[in-house]
Every structure is written in structure tokens, then in C-alpha cells.
Design an enzyme around this catalytic site. Sequence first.
Site, short mmCIF file in Angstrom:
data_model
loop_
_atom_site.label_atom_id
_atom_site.label_comp_id
_atom_site.label_asym_id
_atom_site.label_seq_id
_atom_site.Cartn_x
_atom_site.Cartn_y
_atom_site.Cartn_z
CE LYS A 22 -1.60 1.55 4.09
NZ LYS A 22 -1.23 2.96 4.30
CG ASN A 23 2.65 2.66 3.53
OD1 ASN A 23 1.44 2.93 3.42
ND2 ASN A 23 3.25 2.55 4.71
NE ARG A 92 -1.32 12.10 8.89
CZ ARG A 92 -1.30 13.35 9.29
NH1 ARG A 92 -2.35 13.84 9.89
NH2 ARG A 92 -0.25 14.11 9.11
CB CYS A 116 -3.30 11.43 12.77
SG CYS A 116 -2.35 9.95 12.74
NE ARG A 121 1.41 10.04 10.41
CZ ARG A 121 1.06 8.90 9.81
NH1 ARG A 121 0.05 8.21 10.24
NH2 ARG A 121 1.74 8.46 8.77
N PRO A 122 2.71 16.42 11.61
CG PRO A 122 4.55 17.64 12.35
CD PRO A 122 3.76 16.40 12.63
CB ILE A 123 2.22 18.40 6.16
CG1 ILE A 123 1.29 19.60 6.38
CG2 ILE A 123 1.44 17.10 6.22
CD1 ILE A 123 0.45 19.93 5.18
CG LEU A 125 9.86 18.27 7.97
CD1 LEU A 125 10.37 16.92 8.44
CD2 LEU A 125 10.96 19.33 8.10
CG ASP A 310 4.17 1.41 9.32
OD1 ASP A 310 3.89 2.26 10.18
OD2 ASP A 310 4.11 1.65 8.09
CG LEU A 332 10.15 6.98 13.16
CD1 LEU A 332 11.29 6.24 13.82
CD2 LEU A 332 9.84 6.34 11.84
NE ARG A 402 -6.39 4.16 6.37
CZ ARG A 402 -5.39 4.67 7.08
NH1 ARG A 402 -5.54 4.88 8.35
NH2 ARG A 402 -4.25 4.99 6.52
C1 UD1 Z 1 4.94 6.88 6.21
C2 UD1 Z 1 4.08 5.63 6.14
C3 UD1 Z 1 3.71 5.16 7.54
C4 UD1 Z 1 4.97 4.97 8.39
C5 UD1 Z 1 5.84 6.22 8.36
C6 UD1 Z 1 7.18 6.03 9.04
C7 UD1 Z 1 2.91 5.94 4.04
C8 UD1 Z 1 1.63 6.22 3.35
N1 UD1 Z 1 2.88 5.95 5.38
O1 UD1 Z 1 4.15 7.88 6.84
O2 UD1 Z 1 3.00 3.93 7.42
O3 UD1 Z 1 4.59 4.71 9.73
O4 UD1 Z 1 6.11 6.60 6.99
O5 UD1 Z 1 7.86 4.97 8.50
O6 UD1 Z 1 3.92 5.68 3.42
N2 UD1 Z 1 7.21 14.68 10.30
C9 UD1 Z 1 7.30 16.02 10.61
N3 UD1 Z 1 7.00 16.93 9.63
C10 UD1 Z 1 6.64 16.56 8.37
C11 UD1 Z 1 6.57 15.18 8.07
C12 UD1 Z 1 6.87 14.26 9.06
O7 UD1 Z 1 7.63 16.40 11.73
O8 UD1 Z 1 6.39 17.43 7.53
C13 UD1 Z 1 7.52 13.68 11.34
C14 UD1 Z 1 6.32 12.79 11.68
O9 UD1 Z 1 5.46 13.39 12.60
C15 UD1 Z 1 7.02 11.56 12.23
C16 UD1 Z 1 8.29 11.48 11.39
O10 UD1 Z 1 8.49 12.78 10.85
O11 UD1 Z 1 7.37 11.75 13.57
C17 UD1 Z 1 8.25 10.49 10.27
O12 UD1 Z 1 7.08 10.70 9.50
P1 UD1 Z 1 7.00 10.36 7.95
O13 UD1 Z 1 8.17 9.54 7.57
O14 UD1 Z 1 6.77 11.62 7.20
O15 UD1 Z 1 5.69 9.47 7.89
P2 UD1 Z 1 4.61 9.42 6.74
O16 UD1 Z 1 5.23 9.66 5.42
O17 UD1 Z 1 3.43 10.22 7.16
#
Ligand code: UD1
Length: 423
Positions: A22-23, A92, A116, A121-123, A125, A310, A332, A402
Amino acid sequence: MDYLEVEGQHKLNGEVVISGAKNAALPLIAATILSDKDVILKNLPDVVDIKTLLKLLKMLGAEVEYDNHQARINCANINSTKAIYEIVSQMRASILVLGPLLSRFKEASVSLPGGCAIGQRPIDLHLKAIEAMGAEVKLEQGYVVAKAPQEGLRGAKIIFDKVTVGGTENALMAAAMANGVTEIVNAAREPEVVQLAQMLNMGGAKVEGIGTSKLKVHGTGGEPLHFKEPIEVIPDRIEAGTYLCMGAITYSELTLKNINIEHIQTTIDKLEDMGCSFENPTSTTLTIKPPKQLKKVNIVTAEYPGFPTDMQAQFMAVATLADEESLIEERLFENRFMHVSELNRLGADIWLKGNVAAIKPVDELIGADVMATDLRASSALVIAALAAKGTTRIRRIYHLDRGYDRLEEKLQKLGAKIVRKKS
Ligand code: UD1
């Protein structure tokens, strides 16, 4: 609402074919936005998240045909660049359309995903990456509204101060059609990121350093990508690991087919620590052979190639029946222990302090009514239920749907007593 009823303590046996990841599939689907021609994706898992993203693409004006694990997607006539709240709040990962929309159409607005179950889980970055490439980003009424300069995004040096899978994927897709070269420093190295980078290369962008933490992307300068060959989604390493945990906790020999053994190495190592052995491994298959008694395990989650967050919940379920106390540290996500209280309802003895869980062994788990809280927490409950005495009912299984392709069908074939019911 659907729930799963599991009668535990039955041995499993046989073969299970692992589905596409899926990912990995989600960013590949998002990347089809970068093309104005047909793209064929194969080995898609039959799970709700995939359908949700395909629905979003359709809403944006893409032509989508999806059947039997295969999709034909054509984004020639995209007429909207807005990912609405109703979709993003369901999943998300919808944020993955931000990079490709912006790169190809020079604008995108995506609803903020919101809270969530496994943390904030901010965006930030993701946004920092596209801003570095010249995008102007505003927050308007709950939406991230991004605009690229008139001449398109420009190559830039993006330094992630934290490793982010989705952020790296969005940056890669944004860079693919940008002008010039983008460098991504501290990039994620997950196999799903690798497959996306390989896809972009097949389409005409040039990504160097694939599989390392330093990626260099030569953008096409506004030219859409062209994927001439079908793209086959890699096997799901988390689904594979989940079935291995099911074999371990039920002391059953199971054979996994269609895996990528390299991608599940840390999972195999931890199961070996617990006393399991592995027979007949090839690059795409292996058989797990559990010991007479499972041993304790100590785990710290990390970015790939470290132990995957995961898989944390599933190992916690297995560790409840080990010989001694196990420790699991989640590094994480700040709130990824929602399964602890539900596992304790099944008779587990798990203690939490901050981001560390101590799993004291118990003699047996006992069936109860439990509630799934997020995707991987749900599979931990299924694992525990398979070993528990009596009947367990797992509610809110829409989380499971999902991400796990035909879970109860695959488990029934292995001899598990599991049925889906409606309440
Ligand atoms: C992806 C996977 C999820 C997995 C995760 C970590 C998908 C669809 N989902 O989620 O199953 O658990 O990787 O392996 O592929 N962070 C920030 N700012 C940002 C983005 C991330 O602070 O803009 C933080 C997150 O809160 C978290 C860490 O970075 O603590 C890692 O998150 P990230 O690798 O981005 O996870 P996802 O891509 O959401």
C-alpha cells in the site's frame, strides 16, 4: 458496522501470498499526475486507501480504470487541483498529490490532514521542501494553497532536519518536472521511496543516489513524464512481517510467497532473537519455524533500514507470550501505543513509560471485545486474538481494511477461525 470474530488457539499452516505494498502504491498513484498519457500500475493491493486515492484522482479529472489489482490512470484532462477535506480526512497520504500537482499545474490546494490517532503528524517538512523550490504557500480556511512561479518550480537544495517518507516522496515528485537540479539531503531510504524514484526515472526524470540519503533529481523543465511500461508495485513488507508474527505467536510453520526478503531483514532478525528460524529462504519466499517457547525481544523503532514503526504493534502482541520481559521503544511517532490498553484487555501485562513499553510475559491471553484504533494496532489485535483462549471480537476494523488485502480470506486459508460479522 463490520467486526471480526476470532476463535483463538488454532494452529495455522500453509502458504500465504503477500500483496503489493500500500505504502508503495500510494506515491506511485500520485506520481501518475506527472504524466499526460496512460499509466498502468500492477499488483495494487485491494485495500480502501488505494480506492480512496484513485477516487481523489477521479475528482481531479483523471480517467481511472481499476480492476483485479491493476489500474489504468490517465491524467491528461485534470481540471481541478484541489484535494478536498472529505478525502484528505479519510487518508492523510492524500497530501502526496501536493508535489505532483504543483510541479505539473503550478498550483495545488490540499486540505490540512488534521489530527491522527498516532500523533500530530505535521506536514511542515513537505511545505518547506516546495517553498525551497520557489512555491508560495499560504494556509486558507484549512487548506494549504501552494503556487509555483510562472516559469515553474526550480531546482533547489532541500535539507530535511528529520527523515520523512512522505516529505521525501513529495519533494521527489515536485522536483521531477521542475527546472534544473534538486538535491534532497537526509532523504528517506525506505523501499517505497526507492520504487517511486525508479518510476520517475522510467518516466524521463533523472534521479541519482537512489536508496541513499542524498538524492539528486534532474527535472524535466515542465515536460510531462511518459511511463511506457507497466509498473509493478513491490511486495508489502509490513503485510509480510504481520503474517510472520501470526506464525510466531501461534507456533505455526507458515510459508510466505511474493516477498522481497531484503526488505524484511530487520523483522526476520528480531524473530530470530525470539527463537524463530527460517527455512528455504529465496529472494521471494521463506518459511518461518517458531521455537518451542518464544523468547523476549528488545526493539527500538527507526527509519529504514532500522526496525519499522509499522511493525511495532505486531511485535508487542507476540512479545506478550515470550519467556521474559521485552522492551519496545517507539522513536518515530509520539502516540503510537494505542494498542497497549486493548492488548491488556486480552490479558496482556504491558506497562508504558513515555515512549517505552515494557511487556511482561503472561501465561495466556484470553479473548475479549476490543477496538481497533489505527491500522497497525488493528493487526496487533488480530495477532493476539489468534493466540488467545476463546473468542475475541475486534471492532472498528475499517482501520484494518485501509491496509490489509483480504485479511480474513488469507487467514481462513491458513486454517484460522476468523469471520467478518455485522453488528
Ligand atoms: C509513512 C508511512 C507510515 C509509516 C511512516 C514512518 C505511508 C503512506 N505511510 O508515513 O505507514 O509509519 O512513513 O515509516 O507511506 N514529520 C514532521 N513533519 C513533516 C513530516 C513528518 O515532523 O512534515 C515527522 C512525523 O510526525 C514523524 C516522522 O516525521 O514523527 C516520520 O514521519 P513520515 O516519515 O513523514 O511518515 P509518513 O510519510 O506520514
